[in-house]
Scaffold this motif. Structure first.
Motif, mmCIF file in Angstrom:
data_model
loop_
_atom_site.group_PDB
_atom_site.id
_atom_site.type_symbol
_atom_site.label_atom_id
_atom_site.label_comp_id
_atom_site.label_asym_id
_atom_site.label_seq_id
_atom_site.Cartn_x
_atom_site.Cartn_y
_atom_site.Cartn_z
ATOM 1 N N VAL A 221 34.204 41.031 50.137
ATOM 2 C CA VAL A 221 34.706 39.843 49.435
ATOM 3 C C VAL A 221 33.911 38.597 49.834
ATOM 4 N N GLN A 222 33.868 37.659 48.916
ATOM 5 C CA GLN A 222 33.212 36.371 49.145
ATOM 6 C C GLN A 222 34.224 35.251 48.857
ATOM 7 N N GLU A 223 33.977 34.109 49.455
ATOM 8 C CA GLU A 223 34.849 32.952 49.210
ATOM 9 C C GLU A 223 34.867 32.630 47.712
ATOM 10 N N GLY A 224 36.048 32.305 47.199
ATOM 11 C CA GLY A 224 36.172 31.905 45.790
ATOM 12 C C GLY A 224 36.433 33.042 44.828
ATOM 13 N N MET A 225 36.391 34.281 45.312
ATOM 14 C CA MET A 225 36.632 35.424 44.425
ATOM 15 C C MET A 225 38.116 35.573 44.068
ATOM 16 N N ARG A 226 38.347 36.331 43.002
ATOM 17 C CA ARG A 226 39.706 36.767 42.681
ATOM 18 C C ARG A 226 39.823 38.225 43.126
ATOM 19 N N VAL A 227 40.720 38.458 44.076
ATOM 20 C CA VAL A 227 40.886 39.785 44.672
ATOM 21 C C VAL A 227 42.326 40.244 44.443
ATOM 22 N N ASP A 292 40.671 43.580 33.510
ATOM 23 C CA ASP A 292 39.322 43.000 33.397
ATOM 24 C C ASP A 292 39.215 41.589 33.975
ATOM 25 N N SER A 293 39.987 41.301 35.035
ATOM 26 C CA SER A 293 40.007 39.914 35.536
ATOM 27 C C SER A 293 39.568 39.748 36.991
ATOM 28 N N ALA A 294 39.473 40.836 37.759
ATOM 29 C CA ALA A 294 39.277 40.700 39.207
ATOM 30 C C ALA A 294 37.868 41.069 39.660
ATOM 31 N N ASP A 295 37.372 40.278 40.604
ATOM 32 C CA ASP A 295 36.065 40.575 41.214
ATOM 33 C C ASP A 295 36.160 41.801 42.125
ATOM 34 N N ARG A 296 37.301 41.908 42.794
ATOM 35 C CA ARG A 296 37.514 43.023 43.719
ATOM 36 C C ARG A 296 38.954 43.526 43.557
ATOM 37 N N VAL A 297 39.108 44.839 43.610
ATOM 38 C CA VAL A 297 40.440 45.446 43.551
ATOM 39 C C VAL A 297 40.559 46.458 44.680
ATOM 40 N N LEU A 298 41.650 46.353 45.410
ATOM 41 C CA LEU A 298 41.954 47.324 46.458
ATOM 42 C C LEU A 298 43.131 48.192 46.009
ATOM 43 N N VAL A 342 39.644 45.712 37.363
ATOM 44 C CA VAL A 342 38.294 45.295 37.782
ATOM 45 C C VAL A 342 37.494 44.829 36.571
ATOM 46 N N LYS A 343 36.815 43.700 36.719
ATOM 47 C CA LYS A 343 35.966 43.235 35.622
ATOM 48 C C LYS A 343 34.567 43.839 35.756
ATOM 49 N N SER A 344 33.789 43.749 34.727
ATOM 50 C CA SER A 344 32.435 44.299 34.739
ATOM 51 C C SER A 344 31.619 43.664 35.869
ATOM 52 N N GLY A 345 30.954 44.489 36.666
ATOM 53 C CA GLY A 345 30.181 43.985 37.808
ATOM 54 C C GLY A 345 31.010 43.861 39.073
ATOM 55 N N GLY A 346 32.324 44.091 38.957
ATOM 56 C CA GLY A 346 33.208 44.014 40.120
ATOM 57 C C GLY A 346 33.285 45.337 40.869
ATOM 58 N N LYS A 347 33.986 45.322 41.993
ATOM 59 C CA LYS A 347 34.093 46.517 42.827
ATOM 60 C C LYS A 347 35.554 46.918 43.037
#
Length: 402
Positions: A221-227, A292-298, A342-347
């Motif tokens: 994760v990076q600062e500012g992401m939506r997780v 399709d909204s999150a940069d990272r999903v756990l 997860v959005k496209s390009g996300g993990k």
């Protein structure tokens, strides 16, 4: 060691609740320890460790004592007798311990210790499953999972760092060591009640096993992401994510249990984690709104928990082949549904505290062959062995959405 009647009876009472009323060992031990304010740290340690020991070795001790369920009070004292004899503790001259066959106990122990299902005190079906899924590694893994878990803390980097936390705990007579492979971790040299410390009350740390601490870092994760933490529970990993992100960005913690999210809010306040938002999954709309909204999903998926038997030994007796079938089906459903967040390009990180391939790499293989899974590619996975790591057994896979 001299056995004290009130402490022994406290152990017997707790075992009755665990074995006969299907209560959870950790919760019942916690309740028992509050029963008598006169008990000191040694008394409390005796009750907790003895109870856990007898729960852990329930099958072995039952075979030696020749007792079966239901566990009457007399049967529970027979189990205690086996425990005490094998520990070299002198049995007191109480009516409950009459006719203790010490020599027979040691002879039966030597005999049964040659058979894995008795030696490691596990049900037949679990022994067969472990061998089927893990082969020769099963011997080492189940042996490691029967050892007492060490106490590991996770430094809350929103308020301190590991070296400063170590100094703070030293001042409260809590001795710890830094773990070089785990950037946020401290391990206690001796088991102590860390929840009474000022350091805990100030939110400087959480209790979290070293293996579990790897999961948040795997998300990159990076600062500012939506997780989004989809199975957040009481939030151990969500809190870790908030700390890594330095409170910048958004951590959305989801769960089907509202009471667990309430506990997460309380923990987040103590930790100073301000970027966590809790959402109760009361309808499927809660998930669909996040597609399709999150940069990272756990997805810290519900599982058998076989990797954490060291701290939850009673799980061996609560699990069943039917539950394994149900939970693997649920894992597949969760992966398919929650991966859409997860959005496209996300993990996406899929994790369990299990050591079984059927819950881990085989779930990922199955998911990647589905219509939704074809949008992802596996970029990393790690099987964390309890035998090799010395900590809990875990698994995680990192998937990139194309």
């Amino acid at each position: 060691m001299r056995l004290h009647r009130n402490l022994v009876f406290a152990v017997i009472d707790t075992l009755h609740l665990v074995f006969n009323e299907d209560k959870y060992a950790d919760k019942e031990i916690s309740k028992t320890l509050k029963r008598d304010k006169r008990w000191g740290s040694r008394d409390r340690a005796f009750i907790a460790e003895t109870t856990y020991d007898i729960v852990r070795w329930k099958r072995l001790y039952s075979e030696i004592a020749d007792v079966k369920a239901p566990y009457t009070r007399a049967n529970l004292f027979r189990l205690f007798t086996v425990w005490a004899t094998l520990k070299g503790i002198q049995i007191p001259d109480w009516p409950q311990f009459e006719d203790t066959p010490t020599r027979r106990i040691k002879g039966r122990f030597d005999e049964l210790s040659q058979i894995r299902k008795y030696k490691e005190s596990i049900p037949d079906w679990l022994d067969e499953l472990g061998e089927k899924e893990l082969g020769k590694l099963w011997d080492k893994e189940i042996n490691a999972l029967n050892k007492q878990a060490s106490v590991v803390l996770r430094t809350n980097r929103l308020k301190t760092n590991p070296k400063e936390l170590q100094k703070t705990l030293d001042e409260e007579q809590i001795a710890t060591k830094l773990l070089s492979e785990y950037p946020d971790a401290l391990e206690l040299y001796e088991r102590q009640d860390v929840f009474k410390t000022q350091a805990f009350k100030k939110g400087l740390f959480e209790v979290q096993d070293a293996s579990s601490q790897k999961i948040a870092h795997a998300l990159d994760v990076q600062e500012g992401m939506r997780v989004v933490d989809t199975c957040a529970g009481a939030g151990g990993k969500a809190l870790h994510l908030a700390a890594i992100m330095e409170n910048k960005g958004q951590v959305i913690a989801l769960d089907i249990y509202a009471n667990k999210l309430k506990e997460l809010k309380r923990r987040a306040k103590r930790a100073g984690a301000h970027n966590i938002e809790t959402r109760h999954i009361d309808t499927t709309k809660v998930i669909k709104k996040l597609y399709d909204s999150a940069d990272r999903v756990l997805i810290d998926a519900p599982c058998t928990g076989l990797g954490v038997l060291r701290r939850n030994p009673d799980a061996k007796w609560k699990l069943s082949p039917e539950f394994l079938k149900e939970i693997t089906e649920k894992q597949s459903q969760i992966l398919y549904q929650y991966s859409r967040i997860v959005k496209s390009g996300g993990k996406l990180v899929y994790a369990t505290c299990s050591i079984l391939p059927s819950e881990n790499e085989k779930q990922i293989e199955k998911f990647l062959s589905t219509e939704e899974g074809e949008k992802f590619k596996l970029i990393k996975e790690q099987k964390i062995s309890a035998y090799q790591s010395g900590y809990d057994g875990f698994y995680y896979a990192v998937l990139l959405k194309k």
